[in-house]
Design a protein around this motif. Structure first.
Motif, PDB file in Angstrom:
ATOM      1  N   ALA B  62       0.882  -1.167  -0.020  1.00  0.00           N
ATOM      2  CA  ALA B  62       0.063  -0.079  -0.047  1.00  0.00           C
ATOM      3  C   ALA B  62       0.876   1.277   0.019  1.00  0.00           C
ATOM      4  O   ALA B  62       0.627   2.217  -0.885  1.00  0.00           O
ATOM      5  CB  ALA B  62      -0.933   0.180   1.070  1.00  0.00           C
ATOM      6  N   THR B  63       1.864   1.169   0.776  1.00  0.00           N
ATOM      7  CA  THR B  63       2.623   2.256   0.816  1.00  0.00           C
ATOM      8  C   THR B  63       3.541   2.603  -0.519  1.00  0.00           C
ATOM      9  O   THR B  63       3.525   3.850  -1.012  1.00  0.00           O
ATOM     10  CB  THR B  63       3.978   2.238   2.032  1.00  0.00           C
ATOM     11  OG1 THR B  63       3.360   1.831   3.124  1.00  0.00           O
ATOM     12  CG2 THR B  63       4.549   3.495   2.051  1.00  0.00           C
ATOM     13  N   ALA B  64       3.870   1.609  -1.015  1.00  0.00           N
ATOM     14  CA  ALA B  64       4.577   1.581  -2.468  1.00  0.00           C
ATOM     15  C   ALA B  64       3.690   2.345  -3.449  1.00  0.00           C
ATOM     16  O   ALA B  64       3.929   3.388  -4.342  1.00  0.00           O
ATOM     17  CB  ALA B  64       4.975   0.384  -3.029  1.00  0.00           C
ATOM     18  N   ILE B  65       2.466   1.513  -3.518  1.00  0.00           N
ATOM     19  CA  ILE B  65       1.454   2.098  -4.486  1.00  0.00           C
ATOM     20  C   ILE B  65       0.929   3.817  -4.199  1.00  0.00           C
ATOM     21  O   ILE B  65       1.025   4.536  -5.154  1.00  0.00           O
ATOM     22  CB  ILE B  65       0.101   1.261  -4.396  1.00  0.00           C
ATOM     23  CG1 ILE B  65       0.493  -0.097  -4.838  1.00  0.00           C
ATOM     24  CG2 ILE B  65      -1.017   2.241  -5.225  1.00  0.00           C
ATOM     25  CD1 ILE B  65      -1.097  -0.932  -4.786  1.00  0.00           C
ATOM     26  N   CYS B  66       0.795   4.095  -3.082  1.00  0.00           N
ATOM     27  CA  CYS B  66       0.731   5.551  -2.503  1.00  0.00           C
ATOM     28  C   CYS B  66       1.834   6.414  -3.224  1.00  0.00           C
ATOM     29  O   CYS B  66       1.775   7.294  -3.625  1.00  0.00           O
ATOM     30  CB  CYS B  66       0.612   5.747  -0.927  1.00  0.00           C
ATOM     31  SG  CYS B  66      -0.889   5.313  -0.351  1.00  0.00           S
ATOM     32  N   LEU B  67       3.028   5.945  -2.850  1.00  0.00           N
ATOM     33  CA  LEU B  67       4.323   6.687  -3.396  1.00  0.00           C
ATOM     34  C   LEU B  67       4.478   6.960  -4.784  1.00  0.00           C
ATOM     35  O   LEU B  67       4.451   8.002  -5.215  1.00  0.00           O
ATOM     36  CB  LEU B  67       5.548   5.946  -2.808  1.00  0.00           C
ATOM     37  CG  LEU B  67       7.045   6.676  -3.450  1.00  0.00           C
ATOM     38  CD1 LEU B  67       7.092   7.989  -2.477  1.00  0.00           C
ATOM     39  CD2 LEU B  67       8.125   6.057  -2.768  1.00  0.00           C
ATOM     40  N   VAL B  68       4.180   5.788  -5.588  1.00  0.00           N
ATOM     41  CA  VAL B  68       4.089   5.676  -6.964  1.00  0.00           C
ATOM     42  C   VAL B  68       2.926   6.856  -7.522  1.00  0.00           C
ATOM     43  O   VAL B  68       3.264   7.418  -8.526  1.00  0.00           O
ATOM     44  CB  VAL B  68       3.818   4.353  -7.579  1.00  0.00           C
ATOM     45  CG1 VAL B  68       3.684   4.553  -9.108  1.00  0.00           C
ATOM     46  CG2 VAL B  68       5.019   3.760  -7.301  1.00  0.00           C
ATOM     47  N   MET B  69       1.909   6.750  -6.786  1.00  0.00           N
ATOM     48  CA  MET B  69       0.637   7.605  -7.365  1.00  0.00           C
ATOM     49  C   MET B  69       0.891   8.925  -6.963  1.00  0.00           C
ATOM     50  O   MET B  69       0.379  10.117  -7.568  1.00  0.00           O
ATOM     51  CB  MET B  69      -0.607   7.108  -6.697  1.00  0.00           C
ATOM     52  CG  MET B  69      -1.143   5.693  -7.378  1.00  0.00           C
ATOM     53  SD  MET B  69      -2.581   5.251  -6.760  1.00  0.00           S
ATOM     54  CE  MET B  69      -3.787   6.468  -6.456  1.00  0.00           C
ATOM     55  N   ALA B  70       1.410   9.161  -5.515  1.00  0.00           N
ATOM     56  CA  ALA B  70       1.330  10.515  -4.910  1.00  0.00           C
ATOM     57  C   ALA B  70       2.510  11.285  -5.619  1.00  0.00           C
ATOM     58  O   ALA B  70       2.488  12.597  -5.724  1.00  0.00           O
ATOM     59  CB  ALA B  70       1.768  10.514  -3.520  1.00  0.00           C
ATOM     60  N   TYR B  71       3.719  10.687  -6.167  1.00  0.00           N
ATOM     61  CA  TYR B  71       5.009  11.398  -6.653  1.00  0.00           C
ATOM     62  C   TYR B  71       4.553  12.367  -7.600  1.00  0.00           C
ATOM     63  O   TYR B  71       4.569  13.682  -7.523  1.00  0.00           O
ATOM     64  CB  TYR B  71       5.883  10.701  -6.974  1.00  0.00           C
ATOM     65  CG  TYR B  71       7.275  11.230  -6.652  1.00  0.00           C
ATOM     66  CD1 TYR B  71       8.056  11.420  -5.399  1.00  0.00           C
ATOM     67  CD2 TYR B  71       7.998  11.695  -7.792  1.00  0.00           C
ATOM     68  CE1 TYR B  71       9.120  12.032  -5.345  1.00  0.00           C
ATOM     69  CE2 TYR B  71       9.118  12.516  -7.448  1.00  0.00           C
ATOM     70  CZ  TYR B  71       9.676  12.588  -6.334  1.00  0.00           C
ATOM     71  OH  TYR B  71      10.995  13.320  -6.366  1.00  0.00           O
ATOM     72  N   PRO B  72       4.031  11.724  -8.815  1.00  0.00           N
ATOM     73  CA  PRO B  72       3.743  12.584 -10.132  1.00  0.00           C
ATOM     74  C   PRO B  72       2.718  14.014  -9.674  1.00  0.00           C
ATOM     75  O   PRO B  72       2.891  14.987  -9.962  1.00  0.00           O
ATOM     76  CB  PRO B  72       3.350  11.666 -11.103  1.00  0.00           C
ATOM     77  CG  PRO B  72       3.172  10.446 -10.380  1.00  0.00           C
ATOM     78  CD  PRO B  72       4.010  10.166  -9.018  1.00  0.00           C
ATOM     79  N   VAL B  73       1.758  13.404  -8.957  1.00  0.00           N
ATOM     80  CA  VAL B  73       0.631  14.352  -8.584  1.00  0.00           C
ATOM     81  C   VAL B  73       1.276  15.578  -7.620  1.00  0.00           C
ATOM     82  O   VAL B  73       1.095  16.600  -8.228  1.00  0.00           O
ATOM     83  CB  VAL B  73      -0.448  13.821  -7.844  1.00  0.00           C
ATOM     84  CG1 VAL B  73      -1.367  14.512  -7.174  1.00  0.00           C
ATOM     85  CG2 VAL B  73      -1.151  12.627  -8.528  1.00  0.00           C
ATOM     86  N   SER B  74       2.046  15.200  -6.572  1.00  0.00           N
ATOM     87  CA  SER B  74       2.573  16.281  -5.843  1.00  0.00           C
ATOM     88  C   SER B  74       3.496  17.163  -6.802  1.00  0.00           C
ATOM     89  O   SER B  74       3.586  18.231  -6.511  1.00  0.00           O
ATOM     90  CB  SER B  74       3.569  15.513  -4.701  1.00  0.00           C
ATOM     91  OG  SER B  74       2.964  14.394  -4.176  1.00  0.00           O
ATOM     92  N   PHE B  75       4.475  16.625  -7.681  1.00  0.00           N
ATOM     93  CA  PHE B  75       5.327  17.348  -8.537  1.00  0.00           C
ATOM     94  C   PHE B  75       4.314  18.408  -9.418  1.00  0.00           C
ATOM     95  O   PHE B  75       4.780  19.488  -9.484  1.00  0.00           O
ATOM     96  CB  PHE B  75       6.265  16.437  -9.242  1.00  0.00           C
ATOM     97  CG  PHE B  75       7.039  17.325  -9.922  1.00  0.00           C
ATOM     98  CD1 PHE B  75       8.189  17.768  -9.189  1.00  0.00           C
ATOM     99  CD2 PHE B  75       7.236  17.385 -11.371  1.00  0.00           C
ATOM    100  CE1 PHE B  75       9.042  18.509  -9.993  1.00  0.00           C
ATOM    101  CE2 PHE B  75       7.943  18.201 -12.022  1.00  0.00           C
ATOM    102  CZ  PHE B  75       9.092  18.751 -11.300  1.00  0.00           C
ATOM    103  N   ILE B  76       3.387  17.600 -10.003  1.00  0.00           N
ATOM    104  CA  ILE B  76       2.732  18.654 -11.007  1.00  0.00           C
ATOM    105  C   ILE B  76       1.991  19.698  -9.976  1.00  0.00           C
ATOM    106  O   ILE B  76       1.942  20.635 -10.600  1.00  0.00           O
ATOM    107  CB  ILE B  76       1.547  17.722 -11.695  1.00  0.00           C
ATOM    108  CG1 ILE B  76       2.268  16.794 -12.410  1.00  0.00           C
ATOM    109  CG2 ILE B  76       0.549  18.604 -12.378  1.00  0.00           C
ATOM    110  CD1 ILE B  76       1.246  15.645 -13.151  1.00  0.00           C
ATOM    111  N   LEU B  77       1.308  19.260  -8.879  1.00  0.00           N
ATOM    112  CA  LEU B  77       0.762  20.390  -8.069  1.00  0.00           C
ATOM    113  C   LEU B  77       1.851  21.432  -7.509  1.00  0.00           C
ATOM    114  O   LEU B  77       1.394  22.604  -7.479  1.00  0.00           O
ATOM    115  CB  LEU B  77       0.397  19.547  -6.681  1.00  0.00           C
ATOM    116  CG  LEU B  77      -0.813  19.944  -5.961  1.00  0.00           C
ATOM    117  CD1 LEU B  77      -2.158  20.018  -6.897  1.00  0.00           C
ATOM    118  CD2 LEU B  77      -1.048  19.126  -4.790  1.00  0.00           C
TER     119      LEU B  77
END
Ligand SMILES: Nc1ncnc2c1ncn2[C@@H]1O[C@H](COP(=O)(O)OP(=O)(O)OP(=O)(O)O)[C@@H](O)[C@H]1O
Ligand SMILES: [Mg+2]
Lengths: 347, 268
Positions: B62-77
């Motif tokens: 779950a942590t890995a999936i969160c990281l993979v999903m959150a990283y690009p979102v956070s960067f774009i944000l």
């Protein structure tokens, strides 16, 4: 000499609708030291960013060695930049910052060590290799930024006010060093400054900008001796700029008198700017002079005194090695070839 | 020296509500019903190794999936214009405004055998699939609930990365990938480690998500502990021992993680 960069009809309009660059045309020769000179906000950094590839012009073309490079990303351009605010990598130390470009290009380790060592020596930062860049002074950071760009030996180096944070002595040293490097490595330097002295002493060509327009392109002597308009004249060295008219060739009328001058080719009674440099005004006894005034202030500037003189229509600035006390009436004399007549710029 | 007094309320709080309970857990874990010292409870934890492994495994995924999903979102944000960042951040946080139980409950009705998803799949002739009461559903619940805890720390580190630093990387020859791995990832490392902590720790000790979405066959450590205190297996000494072991595991994992953070940004 071949042109290495051409800018053709470059226009930049930002989202807020402001036109920052207005149809700029500029040819930069290979191995030339070109300086962009102009007041804050005139578009110098914007022009550099277009050459570096960080900003796409709204219209117009950029050519590099004859090839159109609009849309080519920065990392594919043979150009490196020294950024105005350094933009060092905070997670890397001094050595790693300088080595960054070479590591990305996967140069052999030996080569990297040698070239970074060379640069450290050049910018006087030997012994600082391991230092984190966040613990450097502004001037040291600036020198790391210069080394980081220069170590790649790009064909063209863009420098955005690279010496702004240095003290006078270090700045003079670095000016000489940069000029030496540019000539030794036969690089093209495009250098941004708003210090006119720096521009005049370092460059092959000076590009004077104002308000998103190029005012004049020329050698330092051309720019200094033959400014094309009052703005350039004033920016290059503080000048007296007076409204006048040209009743006939070689005669200028201003401050209520007619003066002999050497300019011709104006329409009869055309309104012009008369530009006179402070050091070209001679102090003579008032009874022998057409122009007179009362000394308002005197400031000692090292080599000369700078005086402001109230002459009714105009406050004159005079540089003189002689010093007249405040409140005295003086006469002013100007030789015909020191009276520069300029067309009014349309604005 | 005087400013020390300002921290007094927190010190009292910490002693009463953190230090003392911790001590009590330790005491419980090492005593038997009659009050004597024993290490039997700790030894008994060994029986539940499979539950420990499942918990670690599912929360790591779950942590890995969160990281993979959150990283690009956070960067774009973080690269958006300032005023749009605030709006987008609010949208990211929006699910958090709803009660945790309700959110998880919603997934039950979505994933159920007669739930919305299976109903829709049925319309195009697929299924019904077994979605609820699987370990996948537990991971989904963790990701859904804890994703904002990954986005926030990543985002707050990434907004501090100056645009000109990224431009400098590009200037020095980095394409998108090189810029990512040579500059953006190293600079966002503190955000990565604290995001991982903030997702992994609640995920590994959750019991509601596994209870509601995992059915009886996907017990996690949290369920196990809950059963010892509130359930029919009532045994607070064993419960305390399990908690203690879990704490040690988390501590070890976090210490290993901190090896990857820069020296000045250690988390615990
Ligand atoms: N991203 C942007 N959006 C809107 N306006 C901008 C942007 N970047 C720059 N400008 C404007 O463009 C003008 C020129 O900016 P530029 O940075 O080129 O000036 P400069 O000549 O380098 O000045 P300085 O000597 O102060 O560095 C300024 O008025 C600035 O406000
Ligand atoms: Mg600038």
């Amino acid at each position: 000499m071949e042109n290495i960069i051409n800018l053709k009809d470059i226009e930049v309009v930002f989202e807020d609708g402001e036109r920052i660059l207005k149809k700029i045309n500029l040819d930069i020769k290979d191995k030339e030291f070109v300086t962009f000179l102009g007041p804050s906000g005139c578009g110098k950094t914007t022009t550099l960013r277009i050459i570096g590839g960080f900003l796409e012009p709204t219209s117009g073309d950029v050519f590099f060695e004859g090839k159109r490079i609009n849309g080519l990303p920065p990392y594919k351009r043979n150009v490196n930049t020294v950024f105005q605010r350094y933009a060092l990598f905070p997670h890397l130390n001094v050595y790693e910052n300088i080595a960054f470009g070479l590591k990305v290009k996967k140069l052999p380790d030996k080569e990297i060590v040698r070239r970074v060592g060379e640069m450290l020596e050049l910018v006087n930062l030997k012994g600082f290799e391991k230092r984190s860049v966040s613990r450097l002074s502004g001037g040291q950071q600036q020198r790391v930024a210069i080394a980081r760009a220069l170590v790649n030996h790009p064909k063209v180096l863009l420098l955005d006010e690279p010496l702004g944070a240095l003290d006078l002595k270090l700045r003079k040293e670095m000016q000489v060093e940069l000029r030496k490097i540019q000539q030794a490595l036969e690089l093209t330097f495009i250098y941004v400054t708003h210090d006119q002295e720096e521009a005049l002493t370092m460059s092959d060509t000076v590009v004077v900008m104002n308000n998103g327009n190029i005012q004049q392109i020329g050698s330092p002597t051309d720019i200094y001796n033959e400014p094309v308009n009052a703005f350039v004249a004033d920016f290059i060295g503080e000048s007296n700029i007076i409204n006048g008219i040209m009743p006939e060739d070689c005669v200028a009328e201003f401050s209520g008198h007619r003066f002999e001058c050497v300019d011709k080719g104006f329409a009869k009674n055309e309104r012009v700017d008369v530009v006179i440099r402070p050091e070209d005004i001679k102090i003579i006894p008032p009874e022998k002079a057409k122009l007179t005034g009362i000394v308002e202030s005197v400031v000692f500037k090292g080599v000369h005194y700078e005086m402001t003189v109230d002459g009714m229509e105009h406050k004159w600035i005079i540089h003189s090695t002689l010093h007249e006390p405040v409140g005295t009436m003086i006469g002013m004399d100007i030789a015909p070839f020191d009276i520069h007549i300029m067309k009014k710029s349309e604005e | 020296m005087k400013t020390k007094w300002v921290s007094a309320p927190y010190l009292v709080w910490m002693t009463v509500f953190i230090a003392v309970p911790l001590l009590m857990i330790a005491v419980f874990a090492f005593t038997s019903n009659d009050g004597g010292f024993t290490i039997k409870n700790i030894q008994d934890v060994g029986q539940y190794a499979n539950i420990f492994f499942r918990s670690i495994w599912l929360s790591v995924i779950a942590t890995a999936i969160c990281l993979v999903m959150a990283y690009p979102v956070s960067f774009i944000l973080s690269r958006m214009e300032k005023h749009r960042q605030a709006t987008m951040l609010m949208i990211v946080m929006l699910p958090m405004w709803m009660n945790f139980l309700l959110r998880t409950y919603a997934w039950m009705t979505l994933l159920g055998n007669n739930g919305v998803i299976n109903h829709l799949l049925g319309l195009i002739g697929i299924g019904p699939l077994k979605l609820i009461n699987t370990s996948g559903a537990v991971v989904l619940g963790m990701v859904y609930n804890y994703l904002p805890f990954m986005i926030l720390p990543l985002y707050s580190v990434m907004v501090k990365i100056d645009k000109s630093v990224i431009e400098a990387a590009s200037d020095l020859g980095c394409g998108s990938f090189a810029t990512l791995f040579r500059v953006i990832v190293p600079l966002s490392l503190p955000g990565i480690t604290s995001g991982i902590t903030m997702v992994f720790v609640p995920a590994i000790s959750t019991f509601i998500i596994s209870r509601m979405l995992g059915g009886g066959s996907n017990l996690l450590i949290g369920d196990l502990i809950e059963m010892q205190f509130l359930g029919n297996a009532y045994n607070p000494h064993l419960g305390a021992a399990i908690s203690l072991v879990l704490m040690v595991i988390i501590l070890v994992i976090m210490t290993v993680m901190n090896q990857f953070s820069p020296d000045d940004q250690v988390l615990i």
